[in-house]
Every structure is written in structure tokens, then in C-alpha cells.
Design a protein around this motif. Structure first.
Motif, PDB file in Angstrom:
ATOM      1  N   GLY A 287     -15.927   6.079 -65.361  1.00  0.00           N
ATOM      2  CA  GLY A 287     -16.372   4.650 -65.296  1.00  0.00           C
ATOM      3  C   GLY A 287     -15.842   3.588 -65.838  1.00  0.00           C
ATOM      4  O   GLY A 287     -14.923   3.462 -66.556  1.00  0.00           O
ATOM      5  N   GLN A 288     -16.806   2.716 -66.206  1.00  0.00           N
ATOM      6  CA  GLN A 288     -16.891   1.893 -66.535  1.00  0.00           C
ATOM      7  C   GLN A 288     -17.497   1.956 -67.856  1.00  0.00           C
ATOM      8  O   GLN A 288     -18.002   2.669 -68.442  1.00  0.00           O
ATOM      9  CB  GLN A 288     -17.941   0.231 -66.231  1.00  0.00           C
ATOM     10  CG  GLN A 288     -17.093  -0.142 -65.203  1.00  0.00           C
ATOM     11  CD  GLN A 288     -16.101  -0.227 -64.368  1.00  0.00           C
ATOM     12  OE1 GLN A 288     -15.310  -1.034 -65.670  1.00  0.00           O
ATOM     13  NE2 GLN A 288     -15.146  -0.128 -63.311  1.00  0.00           N
ATOM     14  N   ALA A 289     -17.690   0.808 -68.670  1.00  0.00           N
ATOM     15  CA  ALA A 289     -17.715   0.362 -70.368  1.00  0.00           C
ATOM     16  C   ALA A 289     -18.610   1.157 -70.747  1.00  0.00           C
ATOM     17  O   ALA A 289     -19.618   0.512 -69.375  1.00  0.00           O
ATOM     18  CB  ALA A 289     -17.543  -0.327 -71.031  1.00  0.00           C
ATOM     19  N   GLY A 290     -19.527   1.933 -71.361  1.00  0.00           N
ATOM     20  CA  GLY A 290     -20.935   2.147 -71.124  1.00  0.00           C
ATOM     21  C   GLY A 290     -21.127   3.650 -70.417  1.00  0.00           C
ATOM     22  O   GLY A 290     -22.611   4.185 -70.416  1.00  0.00           O
ATOM     23  N   GLU A 291     -20.667   4.033 -69.828  1.00  0.00           N
ATOM     24  CA  GLU A 291     -21.208   5.218 -68.835  1.00  0.00           C
ATOM     25  C   GLU A 291     -20.448   6.270 -69.020  1.00  0.00           C
ATOM     26  O   GLU A 291     -19.697   6.176 -70.208  1.00  0.00           O
ATOM     27  CB  GLU A 291     -19.458   5.199 -67.326  1.00  0.00           C
ATOM     28  CG  GLU A 291     -20.732   4.141 -66.573  1.00  0.00           C
ATOM     29  CD  GLU A 291     -19.990   4.093 -64.793  1.00  0.00           C
ATOM     30  OE1 GLU A 291     -19.179   4.436 -64.409  1.00  0.00           O
ATOM     31  OE2 GLU A 291     -20.372   3.598 -64.335  1.00  0.00           O
ATOM     32  N   THR A 292     -20.766   7.784 -69.289  1.00  0.00           N
ATOM     33  CA  THR A 292     -20.030   8.725 -70.561  1.00  0.00           C
ATOM     34  C   THR A 292     -19.313   9.182 -69.296  1.00  0.00           C
ATOM     35  O   THR A 292     -19.284   9.229 -68.176  1.00  0.00           O
ATOM     36  CB  THR A 292     -21.870   9.849 -69.623  1.00  0.00           C
ATOM     37  OG1 THR A 292     -22.284   9.944 -68.126  1.00  0.00           O
ATOM     38  CG2 THR A 292     -23.219   8.686 -70.279  1.00  0.00           C
ATOM     39  N   THR A 293     -18.661  10.502 -70.465  1.00  0.00           N
ATOM     40  CA  THR A 293     -18.166  11.165 -69.898  1.00  0.00           C
ATOM     41  C   THR A 293     -17.020  12.623 -69.861  1.00  0.00           C
ATOM     42  O   THR A 293     -18.481  12.593 -71.459  1.00  0.00           O
ATOM     43  CB  THR A 293     -16.903  10.152 -69.924  1.00  0.00           C
ATOM     44  OG1 THR A 293     -15.428  10.886 -69.236  1.00  0.00           O
ATOM     45  CG2 THR A 293     -16.185   9.917 -71.815  1.00  0.00           C
ATOM     46  N   THR A 294     -17.180  13.565 -70.075  1.00  0.00           N
ATOM     47  CA  THR A 294     -16.308  14.090 -70.164  1.00  0.00           C
ATOM     48  C   THR A 294     -15.278  14.482 -70.583  1.00  0.00           C
ATOM     49  O   THR A 294     -14.273  14.049 -69.646  1.00  0.00           O
ATOM     50  CB  THR A 294     -17.085  15.939 -69.715  1.00  0.00           C
ATOM     51  OG1 THR A 294     -18.073  15.829 -69.311  1.00  0.00           O
ATOM     52  CG2 THR A 294     -16.431  17.194 -70.510  1.00  0.00           C
ATOM     53  N   LEU A 295     -14.924  14.975 -71.936  1.00  0.00           N
ATOM     54  CA  LEU A 295     -13.541  14.903 -72.078  1.00  0.00           C
ATOM     55  C   LEU A 295     -12.413  16.230 -72.678  1.00  0.00           C
ATOM     56  O   LEU A 295     -13.845  17.352 -72.579  1.00  0.00           O
ATOM     57  CB  LEU A 295     -13.361  14.586 -73.777  1.00  0.00           C
ATOM     58  CG  LEU A 295     -13.324  13.101 -74.280  1.00  0.00           C
ATOM     59  CD1 LEU A 295     -13.232  13.321 -75.571  1.00  0.00           C
ATOM     60  CD2 LEU A 295     -12.911  12.444 -73.313  1.00  0.00           C
ATOM     61  N   SER A 296     -11.535  16.667 -72.295  1.00  0.00           N
ATOM     62  CA  SER A 296     -10.938  17.571 -71.517  1.00  0.00           C
ATOM     63  C   SER A 296      -9.684  18.248 -72.566  1.00  0.00           C
ATOM     64  O   SER A 296      -8.780  17.337 -72.506  1.00  0.00           O
ATOM     65  CB  SER A 296     -10.674  18.031 -69.811  1.00  0.00           C
ATOM     66  OG  SER A 296      -9.553  19.061 -70.186  1.00  0.00           O
ATOM     67  N   VAL A 297      -9.435  18.931 -73.761  1.00  0.00           N
ATOM     68  CA  VAL A 297      -8.917  19.249 -74.238  1.00  0.00           C
ATOM     69  C   VAL A 297      -8.064  20.893 -74.444  1.00  0.00           C
ATOM     70  O   VAL A 297      -9.292  21.872 -74.313  1.00  0.00           O
ATOM     71  CB  VAL A 297      -8.197  18.303 -75.881  1.00  0.00           C
ATOM     72  CG1 VAL A 297      -9.479  19.121 -76.237  1.00  0.00           C
ATOM     73  CG2 VAL A 297      -7.245  18.708 -75.941  1.00  0.00           C
ATOM     74  N   ARG A 298      -7.000  21.365 -74.109  1.00  0.00           N
ATOM     75  CA  ARG A 298      -7.162  22.830 -74.400  1.00  0.00           C
ATOM     76  C   ARG A 298      -6.635  23.651 -75.915  1.00  0.00           C
ATOM     77  O   ARG A 298      -5.905  22.228 -76.415  1.00  0.00           O
ATOM     78  CB  ARG A 298      -5.470  23.391 -73.095  1.00  0.00           C
ATOM     79  CG  ARG A 298      -5.223  22.468 -71.946  1.00  0.00           C
ATOM     80  CD  ARG A 298      -6.445  23.348 -70.991  1.00  0.00           C
ATOM     81  NE  ARG A 298      -6.326  22.929 -69.807  1.00  0.00           N
ATOM     82  CZ  ARG A 298      -7.082  23.627 -68.794  1.00  0.00           C
ATOM     83  NH1 ARG A 298      -8.110  24.608 -68.688  1.00  0.00           N
ATOM     84  NH2 ARG A 298      -6.481  23.516 -67.397  1.00  0.00           N
ATOM     85  N   PRO A 299      -6.585  24.362 -76.149  1.00  0.00           N
ATOM     86  CA  PRO A 299      -6.501  25.207 -77.251  1.00  0.00           C
ATOM     87  C   PRO A 299      -5.698  24.710 -78.299  1.00  0.00           C
ATOM     88  O   PRO A 299      -5.323  24.359 -79.007  1.00  0.00           O
ATOM     89  CB  PRO A 299      -7.591  26.413 -76.888  1.00  0.00           C
ATOM     90  CG  PRO A 299      -8.355  26.647 -75.754  1.00  0.00           C
ATOM     91  CD  PRO A 299      -7.762  24.998 -74.676  1.00  0.00           C
ATOM     92  N   GLU A 300      -4.738  25.075 -76.831  1.00  0.00           N
ATOM     93  CA  GLU A 300      -3.394  25.186 -77.818  1.00  0.00           C
ATOM     94  C   GLU A 300      -2.712  24.320 -78.023  1.00  0.00           C
ATOM     95  O   GLU A 300      -1.102  23.297 -78.858  1.00  0.00           O
ATOM     96  CB  GLU A 300      -2.297  26.103 -76.816  1.00  0.00           C
ATOM     97  CG  GLU A 300      -1.863  25.716 -75.445  1.00  0.00           C
ATOM     98  CD  GLU A 300      -2.947  25.928 -74.154  1.00  0.00           C
ATOM     99  OE1 GLU A 300      -3.032  25.381 -73.635  1.00  0.00           O
ATOM    100  OE2 GLU A 300      -4.220  26.105 -74.466  1.00  0.00           O
TER     101      GLU A 300
END
Length: 375
Positions: A287-300
Motif C-alpha cells: 500500500g502507501q507509506a506507513g502501511e505494513t507489508t510482509t517481505l518474501s525472499v527465498r533461501p537460495e
């Protein structure tokens, strides 16, 4: 075995039209809760499409509606260009493979394969020819006189597969067909089914909850959750470019970090983590600045310490657990708010430095980190 004659039916679809189509299909059992919600799905002729999702996600119900064992509450399902609403299962020209094989125990292998041909009143000589070809296709020509109880689980599954294909159906449906097999045999059968599909060119719709199985076998995968397709794509893009947190977590191994969006620009965003560190990520579902997010990154996609020079992101971490797996190590790390952050490290002489309690830096590129919906 021969590829299905696409012109044998007057209702056959044009080459560029979908072979199977769900149009606004809904299904409820109690009149209130929708198990399948407004399903719109097109399946190409000759495609191997997998419906993947957890239990209760709607994937099996969708398959059963296509097979004719369940009736849609509303909407339409079309096969080869015509609606199959109200058409009984035995008139849909569809082969089925079940987890429990569903073989006739009192019949021999050859008789099991001959059954769908005899009910179609094919000549005896043609039945014998088709049964022989089907048995050779699954490498069971020497087992024609045995009964199912005299076969192993893998052999029974081969018979069930051959029976589903012996009458050259225009569509084959498979419902968790390998679920009863052990790991090694299941992996072997995955490749065998894939090779048979490639040689015959028949359209296959396959249901499983095993994401590795789906990635191995499919041309495309439709990921279901709560009766809705979350994402449909080819396996590598589905794995590398998940559109939301559910898909990222369900397909393959995934590291998650929670944060707050600082800014969004040019397809990228900066995210402040709970420990005060900042990550640059690809903005996907934010969303906009100030909203929460979940970051996703693969182990490899993660590298450690000096190997991460030049990467967009470098975070502090601590090794919690070191797992030796022969050709590589799996390290469980503490990173920001996560104590379950996994990294795969190629095993080498210097890998001994990664022991529990050691401080390390974890590094990755912004393109390998996706900012998704908060969970």
C-alpha cells in the motif's frame, strides 16, 4: 496408444479455443458457504494443469464438477466447446485416476483395461490391440493375467493410469493419484506420468496438495485457497514471482520479514523492519507509506558475509542452528523479528565457520525480495 482425434466430435473446439472452460462456477453444499467462488478458468488442449492447494481450498471440488460427480450451484463448464452441464460422467469422454486406484479386484489386469472399451462396444480385435499397447506404455505387458491384489502399489497405479488412457479420452483427470505411494516410488511415478503425457499430448487436470509434485510435473499450476485461484502460472514464474503472501508461503520454502513501508517509487519500496534496519524490495502487493507489508525472499537467493558485496541489502544475523545435508548446509538464523530465517550454503572447507552462535551478515538483491500483503 494414439493421441486423441480432435475432430472426432461435431462439438470439437477450434484449435486456439480453450479445451476446458469454467465460467463463473460456484459451489455450495449448505446454501451459505461457497466452497468454490466464481471460478473462471481456461485450460488449453494438451496442457498439463495442476490444481494445487491445501485441504478445503476447492481444488478437488472443482475437479469433481468437471468429472460430473458434483453439480455446480451456478455457472457453466464447457468441454471441447460445448457445455457439459447435465451430462453424466460416463458420457463426458473423460478418463479418471484416483488415489485408491479403483480397480476391479475380481478382474485381471487385462480385463480391467478392457472394461472401458467393452462398455463402448468396441470390436474384440481392437480391444485386444488397445489393451496390449496400454500395457506396453506402462511396462506391464507381462502382468496382464494377474489380479490387482497380486501387484504392488506402484504397479496398481500404473494399471489405473493405463485404464484411464486406453480409450483415448479427450481429457484425463487425476485426483491425488500418488498419495498412497512411498517417497521414492512417488518421485519415479511423477516423471513417468509426465513422460506419458508428453508422448500422448492428452489434456490432463491433476489435483494435489504436494507443491513439489506440482512443480515437477505441470505446464501450469493454479494455486487455490478458500475457493479462489490465487495465482495461475508456469512453475518457475509461480515460484520466483508469487503475487501474494499465501502463494509465496505455499510454494517452496520462503523467508518472511515484517515491516512498514517507508516509500514506494519505480517499482521498488523501502521497508523499515521491527529492529530498525531497512530493506529495499520489489513492490508487488504493497500500500502507501506507513502501511505494513510482509517481505518474501527465498533461501537460495541469500548469500552471507563477503559473498554479499554489492547486494542491495545487508542485514545482521546470528546462526541458531547448522544442518549438514551433504552437498550443502541449511542454516537457521535470527534476523530482525524472525528466528526461523533459513539460508542454503554450498558446503566447502570454509563452511565450518558457520556454527551456532556466530554473527553473520545476510545479503540479497532487491529483485529477489518481494514486498507482499501483510500476514
Amino acid at each position: 496408444m494414439t493421441q486423441t482425434d480432435t475432430s472426432r466430435s461435431a462439438g470439437a473446439s477450434a484449435p486456439d479455443s480453450p479445451h476446458v472452460e469454467f465460467k463463473d462456477v460456484r459451489k455450495t453444499y449448505d446454501g451459505e458457504t461457497l466452497v468454490v467462488k466464481n471460478l473462471n478458468l481456461q485450460i488449453r488442449r494438451g496442457e498439463f494443469l495442476t490444481l494445487l492447494g491445501p485441504s478445503g481450498s476447492g481444488k478437488t471440488t472443482s475437479l469433481m464438477m468437471l468429472a460430473g460427480f458434483e453439480v455446480p450451484t451456478s455457472g457453466d463448464i464447457r468441454l471441447a466447446g460445448r457445455s457439459i452441464a447435465g451430462l453424466p460422467p460416463h458420457k463426458r469422454d473423460i478418463g479418471m485416476v484416483f488415489q485408491n486406484y479403483a480397480l476391479f479386484p475380481h478382474m485381471t489386469v487385462a480385463e480391467n483395461l478392457a472394461f472401458p472399451l467393452s462398455v463402448r462396444k468396441m470390436p474384440k480385435a481392437e480391444i485386444e490391440d488397445r489393451v496390449g499397447k496400454a500395457l506396453r506404455m506402462v511396462h506391464l505387458e507381462k502382468f496382464d493375467a494377474r489380479r490387482p491384489a497380486e501387484l504392488s502399489g506402484g504397479q496398481q497405479q500404473r494399471v489405473a493410469l493405463a485404464r484411464a488412457l486406453v480409450f483415448d479420452p479427450q481429457l484425463v483427470l487425476m485426483d491425488e493419484p500418488l498419495g498412497a505411494l512411498d517417497k521414492q516410488l512417488r518421485e519415479h511415478m511423477q516423471l513417468e506420468i509426465k513422460h506419458i503425457h508428453e508422448s500422448l499430448g492428452v489434456t490432463v487436470v491433476y489435483v494435489t496438495h504436494d507443491q513439489t509434485e506440482a512443480l515437477t510435473m505441470s505446464d501450469r499450476i493454479a494455486v487455490f485457497n478458500h475457493g479462489v485461484i490465487q495465482q495461475i502460472d508456469v512453475p518457475d514464474r509461480l515460484y520466483q514471482q508469487p503475487c501474494n503472501s499465501f502463494v509465496a508461503n505455499f510454494i517452496g520454502e520462503n523467508n518472511r520479514l515484517k515491516g512498514v513501508v517507508r516509500d514506494v517509487a519505480g517499482g521498488k519500496c523501502r521497508v523499515d523492519l521491527t529492529n530498525g534496519e531497512t530493506v529495499l524490495a520489489t513492490a508487488v502487493a504493497v500500500g502507501q507509506a506507513g502501511e505494513t507489508t510482509t517481505l518474501s525472499v527465498r533461501p537460495e537467493r541469500i548469500v552471507l558475509d563477503a559473498a554479499g558485496v554489492g547486494r542491495d541489502n545487508r542485514l545482521n544475523a546470528r546462526v541458531l542452528e547448522r544442518i549438514y545435508l551433504g552437498d550443502h548446509l541449511r542454516l537457521r538464523l535470527a534476523v530482525a523479528d524472525s528466528d526461523d530465517f533459513m539460508v542454503k550454503v554450498p558446503f566447502a572447507d570454509d563452511a565450518q565457520v558457520f556454527q551456532a552462535g556466530h554473527a553473520v551478515s545476510v545479503c540479497w538483491a532487491a529483485e529477489d525480495c518481494r514486498a507482499l500483503d501483510p500476514v
